[in-house]
Design a protein around this motif. Sequence first.
Motif, PDB file in Angstrom:
ATOM      1  N   ALA A  88       0.851  -1.159   0.191  1.00  0.00           N
ATOM      2  CA  ALA A  88       0.066   0.006  -0.092  1.00  0.00           C
ATOM      3  C   ALA A  88       0.930   1.390  -0.104  1.00  0.00           C
ATOM      4  O   ALA A  88       2.066   1.230   0.583  1.00  0.00           O
ATOM      5  CB  ALA A  88      -0.957  -0.003   1.271  1.00  0.00           C
ATOM      6  N   VAL A  89       0.373   2.285  -0.549  1.00  0.00           N
ATOM      7  CA  VAL A  89       1.210   3.588  -0.732  1.00  0.00           C
ATOM      8  C   VAL A  89       0.367   4.909  -0.785  1.00  0.00           C
ATOM      9  O   VAL A  89      -0.693   4.817  -1.164  1.00  0.00           O
ATOM     10  CB  VAL A  89       1.766   3.500  -2.117  1.00  0.00           C
ATOM     11  N   LEU A  90       0.778   5.765   0.121  1.00  0.00           N
ATOM     12  CA  LEU A  90       0.202   6.712   0.179  1.00  0.00           C
ATOM     13  C   LEU A  90       1.301   8.025  -0.306  1.00  0.00           C
ATOM     14  O   LEU A  90       2.221   8.002   0.121  1.00  0.00           O
ATOM     15  CB  LEU A  90      -0.306   7.351   1.760  1.00  0.00           C
ATOM     16  N   ILE A 116       7.747  13.558  12.720  1.00  0.00           N
ATOM     17  CA  ILE A 116       8.017  13.726  11.207  1.00  0.00           C
ATOM     18  C   ILE A 116       6.720  14.781  11.019  1.00  0.00           C
ATOM     19  O   ILE A 116       5.620  14.277  10.938  1.00  0.00           O
ATOM     20  CB  ILE A 116       7.529  12.416  10.569  1.00  0.00           C
ATOM     21  N   ASN A 117       7.087  15.810  10.246  1.00  0.00           N
ATOM     22  CA  ASN A 117       6.083  16.725   9.753  1.00  0.00           C
ATOM     23  C   ASN A 117       5.484  16.140   8.297  1.00  0.00           C
ATOM     24  O   ASN A 117       6.383  15.951   7.427  1.00  0.00           O
ATOM     25  CB  ASN A 117       6.657  18.007   9.685  1.00  0.00           C
ATOM     26  N   PRO A 118       4.155  15.969   8.098  1.00  0.00           N
ATOM     27  CA  PRO A 118       3.770  15.478   7.065  1.00  0.00           C
ATOM     28  C   PRO A 118       3.964  16.275   5.792  1.00  0.00           C
ATOM     29  O   PRO A 118       3.924  15.736   4.485  1.00  0.00           O
ATOM     30  CB  PRO A 118       2.334  15.296   7.352  1.00  0.00           C
ATOM     31  N   GLU A 119       4.228  17.671   5.946  1.00  0.00           N
ATOM     32  CA  GLU A 119       4.570  18.567   4.751  1.00  0.00           C
ATOM     33  C   GLU A 119       5.733  18.119   4.294  1.00  0.00           C
ATOM     34  O   GLU A 119       5.991  18.373   2.964  1.00  0.00           O
ATOM     35  CB  GLU A 119       4.640  19.988   5.348  1.00  0.00           C
ATOM     36  N   ASN A 120       6.810  17.455   5.184  1.00  0.00           N
ATOM     37  CA  ASN A 120       7.915  17.080   4.444  1.00  0.00           C
ATOM     38  C   ASN A 120       8.073  15.584   3.923  1.00  0.00           C
ATOM     39  O   ASN A 120       8.992  15.087   3.433  1.00  0.00           O
ATOM     40  CB  ASN A 120       9.062  17.074   5.427  1.00  0.00           C
ATOM     41  N   VAL A 121       6.952  14.947   3.850  1.00  0.00           N
ATOM     42  CA  VAL A 121       6.734  13.524   3.487  1.00  0.00           C
ATOM     43  C   VAL A 121       6.364  13.381   1.900  1.00  0.00           C
ATOM     44  O   VAL A 121       5.416  14.015   1.387  1.00  0.00           O
ATOM     45  CB  VAL A 121       5.771  12.929   4.296  1.00  0.00           C
ATOM     46  N   GLU A 122       6.979  12.691   1.187  1.00  0.00           N
ATOM     47  CA  GLU A 122       6.820  12.354  -0.070  1.00  0.00           C
ATOM     48  C   GLU A 122       5.961  11.037  -0.438  1.00  0.00           C
ATOM     49  O   GLU A 122       5.145  11.266  -1.118  1.00  0.00           O
ATOM     50  CB  GLU A 122       8.076  12.037  -0.996  1.00  0.00           C
ATOM     51  N   SER A 123       6.167  10.185   0.470  1.00  0.00           N
ATOM     52  CA  SER A 123       5.214   8.854   0.373  1.00  0.00           C
ATOM     53  C   SER A 123       5.441   7.958   1.725  1.00  0.00           C
ATOM     54  O   SER A 123       6.355   8.200   2.311  1.00  0.00           O
ATOM     55  CB  SER A 123       5.533   8.125  -0.835  1.00  0.00           C
ATOM     56  N   VAL A 124       4.573   7.320   1.929  1.00  0.00           N
ATOM     57  CA  VAL A 124       4.207   6.537   3.131  1.00  0.00           C
ATOM     58  C   VAL A 124       3.902   5.100   2.467  1.00  0.00           C
ATOM     59  O   VAL A 124       2.769   4.886   1.708  1.00  0.00           O
ATOM     60  CB  VAL A 124       3.306   6.879   4.067  1.00  0.00           C
ATOM     61  N   GLU A 125       4.578   4.184   2.537  1.00  0.00           N
ATOM     62  CA  GLU A 125       4.511   2.703   2.065  1.00  0.00           C
ATOM     63  C   GLU A 125       4.566   1.575   3.301  1.00  0.00           C
ATOM     64  O   GLU A 125       5.137   1.650   4.158  1.00  0.00           O
ATOM     65  CB  GLU A 125       5.533   2.674   1.009  1.00  0.00           C
TER      66      GLU A 125
END
Length: 932
Positions: A728-730, A803-812
């Motif tokens: 799964a990928v966000l 972790i700040n979600p603004e700096n996140v490219e993806s969550v897998e």
Amino acid sequence: MSPCQKPLSIVVLVFGLVLLGISLEAQIIRGNVQDAKTLEPLPFANVFLNNTTIGTVTDLNGNFVMPALKHAGSYELIVSFVGYQPFKSDVTVELDETINANIKLIPAELELNNVEIKASRDIAWERNLKRFEKIFLGKDKLAATCKILNPWVIDFADDPIQKKFTAKATDPIEIYNIALGYKMMFYLNVFWSDKSAYFISGNVRFEEMQAYNESERKTWEKNRRDSYLHSSHHLFKAIVENRIRGEGFALYTEKPDYENVTVRSANFSADLGRLVAPLDTNRLVTFGGRVGLYKVKWKGRLEVHYLNERAGVRTYRDVPHQVSWIRLTKDSVIVNRDGFELNPTEVVVSGDMSTDRVARMLPVDYRPGVYTPTPLSEIKETTLSLFQEKTYVHTDKPYYYAGEPCWFKGYMNYRSPGLRDSLSRTAYVELINPARKILVMRTLPIDSGFFHGDFILPDTLSPGTYFLRAYTNFSRNFGPENIFIKAVPVVRIKDKIRPITPVAEAPASQGITIETDRPVYKPREKITLTIRTRDEEENPIKADLSIAVTDMVQVTDIPDQPNILTSFPVNELKRELNRADFKFPVEYGISFPGQFLNKKNKPEEATLNIFQLTPPNFTMTHADPLGKFVVRDITFYDSAEFAVQALDKKGEPYGRGKLIERDRPPLDFVAPNVQVEMVNTDLPQRIFSEYEVPKNSTLLDMIEVRATRLPMEDTDYRVRRPYGKPDAVLTSKDLNTGYGNLLFTLPGKIPGLIVRQMNANDEPSRWVVYLNRGVSLMYPQEVLVMVNNALVGGNPADILSAINPENVESVELKKGVNVLYGFYGGNGILAIYTKDGSKIQKDRPTIPSIKVDGYSRARRFKAPDYTDPQSEQQVDYRSLVYWNPLLETDAETGTTTVSFFATDLQGKYRITIEGVGQHGKPIRGIAFITID
């Protein structure tokens, strides 16, 4: 002597809501209702959660969507339709989860009988209806305002064999409760009444009525709260929260051989101590098997005095308040945190509480207002001294070396033990150096009059006389002599203390005897102790204890140190107290002071919104003209961040909070005297093992991981992940950045990933991150977290919250077992990739916050188990052989046993046990063990 008549008993069968937690987003139940035979949709069927205000009806196609649930938890879903058998099913809703239910109703097989209508039947039916209303609704003023809108659905009968009056209803009974502001649909299952008792069973749907004006709304709220305070639910909630006396209850139990005595004295004081005795409330509640559930247990019939409300008819001549009795049909009952029983048939109530009938029923989702302690101004000055509380601390050793751990247990003593529930729940323990500066601080929760913890002395300490200080904020009102202070020498690593007096072979003990399973032991041999606690007449008593076993060669006893026999008793006050002396309030949780600063960075008076960011919570307070404010009684562990804001005239938030150092007792106390003689040696006197000082006792404050950003335009980039193709990928567009950290963003976003708060047994609440695949809910195996393909050590929740979600490219998410990471990857891998591939941040740029220390977590004492072949074979020179702050003897036998292993050194061990018996008196025992 006059007999006390037993009032009617009530058991209302309610399949209620069990709260498991509070979600960040709503939960939804949706579905469809059909005829089980024809599969035709059933429009306008009633769908509701039993005994709540949560319900709806199906549309023309039989579809329904339940109003958004505010709480995750377990419910009983009820579906009813005229001419069909009602449908019932238990449903459990997790955080941010949607439940889909396809329901098929079975037509009811009804046989219509010929009915002969006569005038005599009408008269009898009217008479039975009035009789039914008095039993069903009640007889008080609130019941008089209730109206049954469809009485014709009720039929009555008298059972001549069992001599019971019975009733049944073909359709739900519609009740208009103008006193509480609810319209009720009561699906009656069972109703009967006889001369001594009655039984009402059914399912209820509540519907909130709209108040015509503010006055009516306030009247409803007052009546609802009055009904709640008078109920058994209020009592169970007070028991769960350990606030029995504080909520106005006094509990008594029948003494052995006097259970169920039906003839009692006209005066309660004549029976107190003879037939009944105050109930020991220390161990009423245990873990209920699931988060949010509690097992409440007592023996025999419980007599409940509710001190906050006068009785209409006195049960005893000398007791003006309400008296009730509660008996459990089983050995215990499971309740939720709001005091509602999972199976109310397990609770039989009589007395004043049993006079509350359907007219005073409240939905399970009713929430009473926040408890407000009685203001000090309303307490009579002549009784202020009765609130005195005092602290005593038992330490594992009389002195320490730099870098050594200190273990301790605190005991609270009360001038009036019955007021314990209303007094402090927060204790402070401090280590103070010879220059009178605080070096180490611990804030600890008080549970049932006890607290325990530990700290590791800094390894840079210079030798000298240090001080251990313990107190509660409220205890400061009773003078400096009410604060516990113990002199604690810190010794050079190559010095030892010379014994002043020879150690007695058989020192006298008071209330405690200690027996060993053999006279002499060998190194690394298992040692078992039998501990017995007795009162002054040598009768077995239950006791809460703490035990320390030390190597006498390494730890020399210091005579005349404070012990529980000399320092636990409450001291006499030097003068009478008045309200002006009470400057320090009772604390029921973590409290902290601060100052509010406006947009110009100036202090300002304002009403403040206090947002707890980690974990989420909310409260309000007021800042004075200097901007000073205090936030009181919040429960959290370790630390938490708080945002402090006010609202301007447009409703926009502004300003920030600044933390002010908490007021502490003065450091100019009279130092207790301790005299020791040092002996210089050429060898270190301590070798610390990992059992005593863990290697990871120092934690990194920030984690920085560097990697190369992966090109998003490569559509197959994920198959080249080190763990393989993700399940799964966000991506960044799927993330809500408003929460400020990834922990609060992920719940409900990735299928199969559970992110929730958990309470395991008596452990404090914490966040867990794991896969939903049949693992234990109490002890889930958490996922492995990676950031930019690098393993990150630590708790998954702590990592995600940083972790700040603004700096996140993806969550897998990778669900399968991955051999590359061995055991650590067996529970799934959660991989985070940042936009710049550079860092994990702990900033929340949009909301300025302050960091506040919460309750300290107590470490678990660790020692080797030499029966385990895997036990490490390193040398064992521990000076503290065994420590247990949670020792408890059996209530009937006054006995308990403990086992531990000897070290590698020969010599003698000193066993020191201190504690408090069930009647609040201090007890102490000393014994010795020989290792040869």
